[in-house]
Design a protein around this motif. Structure first.
Motif, PDB file in Angstrom:
ATOM      1  N   PRO A  26       0.815  -1.230   0.000  1.00  0.00           N
ATOM      2  CA  PRO A  26       0.000   0.000   0.000  1.00  0.00           C
ATOM      3  C   PRO A  26       0.842   1.271   0.000  1.00  0.00           C
ATOM      4  CG  PRO A  26      -0.265  -1.219   2.055  1.00  0.00           C
ATOM      5  CD  PRO A  26       0.445  -2.119   1.110  1.00  0.00           C
ATOM      6  N   VAL A  27       2.004   1.241   0.651  1.00  0.00           N
ATOM      7  CA  VAL A  27       2.853   2.440   0.648  1.00  0.00           C
ATOM      8  C   VAL A  27       3.273   2.779  -0.776  1.00  0.00           C
ATOM      9  CG1 VAL A  27       5.122   3.346   1.307  1.00  0.00           C
ATOM     10  CG2 VAL A  27       3.708   2.201   3.004  1.00  0.00           C
ATOM     11  N   GLY A  34       0.398   4.184  -2.662  1.00  0.00           N
ATOM     12  CA  GLY A  34       0.170   5.570  -2.244  1.00  0.00           C
ATOM     13  C   GLY A  34       1.186   6.513  -2.847  1.00  0.00           C
ATOM     14  N   VAL A  35       2.453   6.104  -2.817  1.00  0.00           N
ATOM     15  CA  VAL A  35       3.515   6.948  -3.369  1.00  0.00           C
ATOM     16  C   VAL A  35       3.271   7.171  -4.861  1.00  0.00           C
ATOM     17  CG1 VAL A  35       5.974   6.992  -3.940  1.00  0.00           C
ATOM     18  CG2 VAL A  35       5.249   6.378  -1.648  1.00  0.00           C
ATOM     19  N   ILE A  47       0.568   9.739  -5.317  1.00  0.00           N
ATOM     20  CA  ILE A  47       1.048  11.092  -5.022  1.00  0.00           C
ATOM     21  C   ILE A  47       1.894  11.625  -6.167  1.00  0.00           C
ATOM     22  CG2 ILE A  47       2.554  12.435  -3.515  1.00  0.00           C
ATOM     23  CD1 ILE A  47       1.800  10.527  -1.243  1.00  0.00           C
ATOM     24  N   VAL A  48       2.901  10.835  -6.564  1.00  0.00           N
ATOM     25  CA  VAL A  48       3.821  11.325  -7.599  1.00  0.00           C
ATOM     26  C   VAL A  48       3.085  11.490  -8.921  1.00  0.00           C
ATOM     27  CG1 VAL A  48       5.928  10.832  -8.858  1.00  0.00           C
ATOM     28  CG2 VAL A  48       5.773  10.272  -6.466  1.00  0.00           C
ATOM     29  N   ILE A  52       1.058  14.709  -8.770  1.00  0.00           N
ATOM     30  CA  ILE A  52       1.886  15.916  -8.865  1.00  0.00           C
ATOM     31  C   ILE A  52       2.334  16.130 -10.306  1.00  0.00           C
ATOM     32  CG2 ILE A  52       4.073  16.952  -8.179  1.00  0.00           C
ATOM     33  CD1 ILE A  52       3.837  15.583  -5.513  1.00  0.00           C
ATOM     34  N   VAL A  75      10.649   9.485 -14.079  1.00  0.00           N
ATOM     35  CA  VAL A  75      10.649  10.151 -12.766  1.00  0.00           C
ATOM     36  C   VAL A  75       9.900   9.291 -11.755  1.00  0.00           C
ATOM     37  CG1 VAL A  75       9.832  12.141 -11.474  1.00  0.00           C
ATOM     38  CG2 VAL A  75      10.770  12.456 -13.751  1.00  0.00           C
ATOM     39  N   VAL A 107      11.359   7.633  -8.242  1.00  0.00           N
ATOM     40  CA  VAL A 107      10.821   7.913  -6.905  1.00  0.00           C
ATOM     41  C   VAL A 107      10.347   6.622  -6.257  1.00  0.00           C
ATOM     42  CG1 VAL A 107       9.105   9.191  -5.605  1.00  0.00           C
ATOM     43  CG2 VAL A 107      10.181  10.241  -7.572  1.00  0.00           C
ATOM     44  N   ILE A 118      13.281   4.540  -5.082  1.00  0.00           N
ATOM     45  CA  ILE A 118      13.909   5.068  -3.873  1.00  0.00           C
ATOM     46  C   ILE A 118      13.016   4.824  -2.660  1.00  0.00           C
ATOM     47  CG2 ILE A 118      14.722   7.189  -2.767  1.00  0.00           C
ATOM     48  CD1 ILE A 118      15.766   8.051  -5.472  1.00  0.00           C
ATOM     49  N   ALA A 119      11.699   5.019  -2.833  1.00  0.00           N
ATOM     50  CA  ALA A 119      10.780   4.770  -1.716  1.00  0.00           C
ATOM     51  C   ALA A 119      10.820   3.298  -1.320  1.00  0.00           C
ATOM     52  CB  ALA A 119       9.365   5.177  -2.100  1.00  0.00           C
ATOM     53  N   SER A 175      14.069   2.547   0.511  1.00  0.00           N
ATOM     54  CA  SER A 175      14.093   3.047   1.893  1.00  0.00           C
ATOM     55  C   SER A 175      13.176   2.230   2.780  1.00  0.00           C
ATOM     56  CB  SER A 175      13.734   4.535   2.016  1.00  0.00           C
ATOM     57  OG  SER A 175      13.534   5.132   0.814  1.00  0.00           O
ATOM     58  N   PHE A 206       0.365  -1.238  13.050  1.00  0.00           N
ATOM     59  CA  PHE A 206      -0.035   0.166  13.148  1.00  0.00           C
ATOM     60  C   PHE A 206       0.449   0.843  14.419  1.00  0.00           C
ATOM     61  CE2 PHE A 206      -1.692  -0.021   9.349  1.00  0.00           C
ATOM     62  CZ  PHE A 206      -3.059  -0.102   9.135  1.00  0.00           C
ATOM     63  N   LYS A 216       7.113   4.989  16.204  1.00  0.00           N
ATOM     64  CA  LYS A 216       7.610   5.534  14.936  1.00  0.00           C
ATOM     65  C   LYS A 216       9.044   5.978  15.127  1.00  0.00           C
ATOM     66  CE  LYS A 216       4.579   4.879  11.928  1.00  0.00           C
ATOM     67  NZ  LYS A 216       4.849   3.474  11.874  1.00  0.00           N
ATOM     68  N   LEU A 255       2.923   8.131   4.074  1.00  0.00           N
ATOM     69  CA  LEU A 255       3.126   7.989   2.629  1.00  0.00           C
ATOM     70  C   LEU A 255       4.059   9.072   2.118  1.00  0.00           C
ATOM     71  CD1 LEU A 255      -0.359   7.101   1.150  1.00  0.00           C
ATOM     72  CD2 LEU A 255       1.586   5.631   1.583  1.00  0.00           C
ATOM     73  N   ALA A 307       7.552   8.541   2.987  1.00  0.00           N
ATOM     74  CA  ALA A 307       8.247   7.470   2.261  1.00  0.00           C
ATOM     75  C   ALA A 307       9.025   8.025   1.080  1.00  0.00           C
ATOM     76  CB  ALA A 307       7.236   6.429   1.788  1.00  0.00           C
ATOM     77  N   ILE A 308       8.666   9.228   0.638  1.00  0.00           N
ATOM     78  CA  ILE A 308       9.412   9.864  -0.445  1.00  0.00           C
ATOM     79  C   ILE A 308      10.425  10.796   0.194  1.00  0.00           C
ATOM     80  CG2 ILE A 308       9.223  11.226  -2.545  1.00  0.00           C
ATOM     81  CD1 ILE A 308       6.239  10.630  -2.525  1.00  0.00           C
ATOM     82  N   LEU A 324      13.338  14.782  -2.994  1.00  0.00           N
ATOM     83  CA  LEU A 324      12.656  14.286  -4.189  1.00  0.00           C
ATOM     84  C   LEU A 324      11.278  14.914  -4.300  1.00  0.00           C
ATOM     85  CD1 LEU A 324      13.230  10.469  -4.357  1.00  0.00           C
ATOM     86  CD2 LEU A 324      14.065  12.265  -5.780  1.00  0.00           C
ATOM     87  N   ALA A 382       6.151  20.645 -10.912  1.00  0.00           N
ATOM     88  CA  ALA A 382       4.729  20.765 -11.221  1.00  0.00           C
ATOM     89  C   ALA A 382       4.282  22.221 -11.193  1.00  0.00           C
ATOM     90  CB  ALA A 382       3.913  19.944 -10.226  1.00  0.00           C
TER      91      ALA A 382
END
Lengths: 325, 281
Positions: free
Chosen positions: A14-15, A18-19, A22-23, A26, A275, A279, A282-283, A286, A314, A318, B121, B124-125, B129, B137
Motif C-alpha cells: 500500500p505504501v 500511495g507513493v 502522489i507522484v 503531482i 521520474v 521515486v 527510492i521509496a 528506503s 499500526f 515511529k 506515505l 516514504a518519499i 525528491l 509541477a
C-alpha cells in the motif's frame, strides 16, 4: 519475528501504491506536454495521439492512473519517453551504481561517526571533544553539493590526484562521491553516538563493570557501546534515506550515471514515467532498509523483540519521532 | 509580568552558551544585511559590465566579479534576501500546515489514523525528491520554491506537533479547562499549543537550516530560482563552470550558505538546551 517481517513486507505494497498516486498526481498537473516536447510544436494531432497511445499517456486522469497502478502490480514501471525502453531496465543498471556508492558512503559514515563519537564522549569537555563536535557541526552545515565541489577543487584541480567526474573506469572515481556523501552522514552519526554514549557511561552497570576489574576498552565497547546502539542505529537508518536523496546532488556534481542523475535528467526532459520509476524505486529501497534496521534492533536489544512480536503494525513506535538530530 | 520573567530566564540560560550567542549575532547580522541590501551593496545585483569580467578578489571587488562583470559581493548581499526569506517562509509554511494536521490528528482520534498514515506515505518519499517534483509541477519561481520546500517537510512537523500535543492533552490543566466548559478549539489554542510550543521552536530553527540547504540545492540543480537572480545556490551553479580558473566563484557563495546554516544550527542547539532540557542528552 517472521510473522512481523512478513507483515511489514506486505505493508510496503500500500505504501508504494500511495507513493505512486502522489507522484502521478503531482506530475499530472505539471506544465509542458511530453508529446509536444518529443515531437516538436508542429506535430500533427494524429502524430501526437499516436505517440500518447504508444507511451500510455492518453486518456483521462483516472484512466492513466489506473493503467499506471495496474502496471505497477505487474512489475511494469512504464516506458521511458526519451529512450522508449522499459524504465525498470534503465533503473536496474543505474541502481547498481547508486547502491555501490551509497554502501561505501554509509560504511565510511558509520566508521568515522562512531569512532569520533566515542572519542568525544570519553573525553567530554576536553579539546578533543570540542574539536570533534565542532567539526561535526561544520559537517552538518556544509551543503553536500558545495562539499563535492570543494573536493573537486582540492583533489582534482589543485592536487590533480583524482578524476573530477565519471564512474566505473577506476576506483579513483569513487573516492570523492563516497567522501562527499559519507562525511555528511558521519557528522550526524557522530553527534548521536556522542550523546548516547554520554548517557550510557553514567549508568550503574558501567560502574559495576569497571568495579569488577574489566579492562577499559572492554567496558567501553561491550557494555557501553552495545547499550548506546539503539539511537545510533535509528539515526543510521534515517541517514540511509538521506543518502539516497543526497546521491541525486552528488551524482549530478560528479556526473555519475546513477539513479539520482537519471532522475534529474528525466525531470528536465519531462520524462515522467522515468521520474515516477525513480521515486518509486527510492521509496521501495528506503522501506526495505527501514525494515532491516528494525530487525537489527532486535539483535542489539532483545527487549525489542517481544515488543515487536506482540505489537500490531499500526501501533509500532515511529522511528522518526524519537530522532535526536 | 510573568511572561517577562520567563523570557528573561530563557535568555539567561541561552546566554551561557557562547556558541549560540555568536550564532545569534551572525543571524542578526545577516538579517540586517538583507534588509539594508540597497544601501550596503556597492553595485546592483545585475550590473553587467564586460570590461570588468572575471576580476579576482581585490581591493575594489573584495569577492571578485563573475563572467558578466557583476560584483560578487553585491550579488551575495542581495542573495541573502533569498536564502533568509526562503528559510523563514518555507518553515512557516511547514509549521502552519504540519502544525494544523498534527493538532487535528492528536485531538480527534478518529482522524488520527487517516492523517498520520497519509503523512507516512509522504515520508516514504525523500524530502528532496518530493520538493523537486512539486517545484516541477508548479514551475520554478521564488514562491513555488518556498512552497515546495515547506510542503515537503510538513509530515515531519505534523509528527512533532502531534507527539507533543498528545503528551500535553493528558495534563490536569486541560481537564480543568474542559471542566469549566472550554470548547475544543479554545483548549487547543489557549492551553495545549502554548505548552507544546518549545519543541516546535527548536524544530523550526533546525528545519530552517535544512530548508536553506534544500532550496539552494534545488537552485543548484536548476529547479529553483533562475538567473539573473542572485540566489546563492544558483550563483554556485553558474560559477561551477569556471572552477578550474576562477575558483572563488564557487567557494564564496558556498561559504555564505555554510555560515548561515551553521549559525542556525548552533542557535537551534542552544535553544534546545535552554527551552527543552529533557531533550538535552
Amino acid at each position: 519475528m517472521l510473522k512481523y517481517i512478513i507483515k511489514r513486507l506486505l505493508w510496503i505494497i500500500p505504501v508504494l501504491i500511495g507513493v505512486t498516486v502522489i507522484v502521478f498526481t503531482i506530475l499530472y498537473f505539471s506544465p509542458g506536454d511530453p508529446a509536444y516536447l518529443a515531437l516538436g510544436d508542429n506535430a500533427t494531432p494524429e502524430a501526437v495521439e499516436a505517440y500518447r497511445v504508444e507511451m500510455g499517456i492518453n486518456g483521462t486522469y483516472w484512466e492513466r492512473l489506473g493503467r499506471t497502478l495496474l502496471g505497477l502490480l505487474k512489475g511494469d514501471l512504464g516506458i521511458s519517453y526519451r529512450s522508449r525502453t522499459p524504465v525498470l531496465d534503465e533503473l536496474i543498471v543505474r541502481f547498481k551504481v547508486t547502491f555501490n556508492i551509497s554502501a561505501w558512503s554509509i560504511i565510511l559514515g558509520i566508521l568515522l561517526g562512531i569512532f569520533f563519537g566515542i572519542i568525544s564522549a570519553l573525553k567530554q569537555n576536553t579539546v578533543w571533544d570540542s574539536l570533534a563536535t565542532g567539526c561535526a557541526l561544520f559537517g552538518i552545515s556544509m551543503p553536500m553539493f558545495w562539499q563535492g565541489l570543494m573536493l573537486i577543487l582540492i583533489f582534482s584541480v589543485w592536487l590533480g590526484w583524482l578524476p573530477a567526474s565519471g564512474y566505473g573506469d577506476s576506483w579513483k572515481q569513487m573516492v570523492m562521491p563516497v567522501i562527499a556523501l559519507g562525511v555528511n552522514s558521519s557528522a550526524t552519526i557522530m553527534r548521536t553516538t556522542r550523546s548516547s554514549m554520554l548517557e550510557v557511561m553514567r549508568q550503574d552497570y558501567i560502574r559495576t563493570a569497571k568495579a569488577k576489574g574489566q579492562s577499559y576498552w572492554m567496558v567501553v565497547l561491550r557494555h557501553a557501546l552495545r547499550n548506546a546502539m539503539i539511537p545510533i542505529v535509528t539515526v543510521i537508518g534515517l541517514q540511509l534515506g538521506v543518502l539516497l536523496a543526497g546521491s541525486i546532488v552528488t551524482e549530478a556534481i560528479f556526473s555519475v550515471a546513477g539513479v539520482g542523475k537519471y532522475l534529474v535528467d528525466s525531470l528536465n526532459a519531462r520524462d515522467y514515467a522515468a521520474v515516477q520509476g525513480c521515486v518509486l524505486l527510492i521509496a521501495f529501497v528506503s522501506a526495505i532498509l527501514n525494515l532491516i534496521v528494525d530487525v537489527i534492533y532486535t539483535y542489539i536489544d532483545p527487549r525489542m523483540k517481544t515488543m515487536y512480536e506482540s505489537a500490531k503494525v499500526f501501533h509500532l513506535p515511529k522511528k522518526g519521532a524519537k530522532s535526536s538530530v | 509580568m510573568k511572561k517577562h520573567s520567563m523570557l528573561s530566564e530563557i535568555w539567561r540560560r541561552f546566554r551561557k552558551n557562547h556558541h549560540a550567542v555568536v550564532g545569534l549575532a551572525v543571524l542578526v547580522l545577516f538579517v540586517l544585511i538583507a534588509v539594508f541590501a540597497e544601501q550596503l551593496a556597492p553595485f546592483g545585483y545585475d550590473d553587467q559590465d564586460a570590461s570588468r569580467a572575471m576580476i579576482a578578489p581585490c581591493m575594489e571587488y573584495p569577492f571578485g566579479t563573475d563572467n558578466l562583470g557583476r560584483d560578487v559581493l553585491s550579488r551575495l548581499i542581495y542573495g541573502s534576501r533569498y536564502s533568509l526569506s526562503i528559510g523563514f517562509l518555507a518553515v512557516g509554511i511547514s509549521v502552519l500546515t504540519g502544525g494544523f494536521l498534527g493538532v487535528i490528528a492528536a485531538y480527534y482520534p478518529k482522524l488520527d489514523n487517516i492523517i498520520m498514515r497519509c503523512m507516512d506515505l509522504f515520508m516514504a518519499i525523500p524530502q528532496m525528491l518530493l520538493a523537486m517534483c512539486i517545484v516541477t509541477a508548479l514551475g520554478s519561481s521564488l514562491f513555488n520554491l518556498m512552497l515546495a520546500v515547506g510542503l515537503s517537510s510538513t509530515p515531519k512537523f505534523a509528527r512533532v506537533v502531534r507527539a507533543s500535543v498528545l503528551a500535553t492533552r493528558e495534563q490536569e490543566f486541560v481537564e480543568a479547562a474542559r471542566a469549566i466548559g472550554a470548547g475544543n478549539w479554545r483548549i487547543i489554542l489557549h492551553h495545549i499549543l502554548p505548552n507544546s510550543i518549545s519543541s516546535l521552536i527548536v524544530q523550526a530553527t533546525l528545519a530552517m537550516a535544512g530548508a536553506i540547504i534544500s532550496a539552494s540545492a534545488l537552485s543548484f540543480l536548476g529547479f529553483g530560482i533562475q538567473a539573473p537572480m542572485p540566489e546563492w545556490g544558483a550563483m554556485l551553479s553558474a560559477g561551477r563552470k569556471y572552477i578550474r580558473t576562477q575558483a572563488y566563484l564557487t567557494v564564496i557563495p558556498g561559504l555564505a550558505i555554510m555560515v548561515v546554516v551553521y549559525a542556525l544550527n548552533v542557535v537551534g542547539d542552544g535553544l534546545r538546551d535552554c527551552l527543552d532540557p529533557r531533550l538535552k542528552k
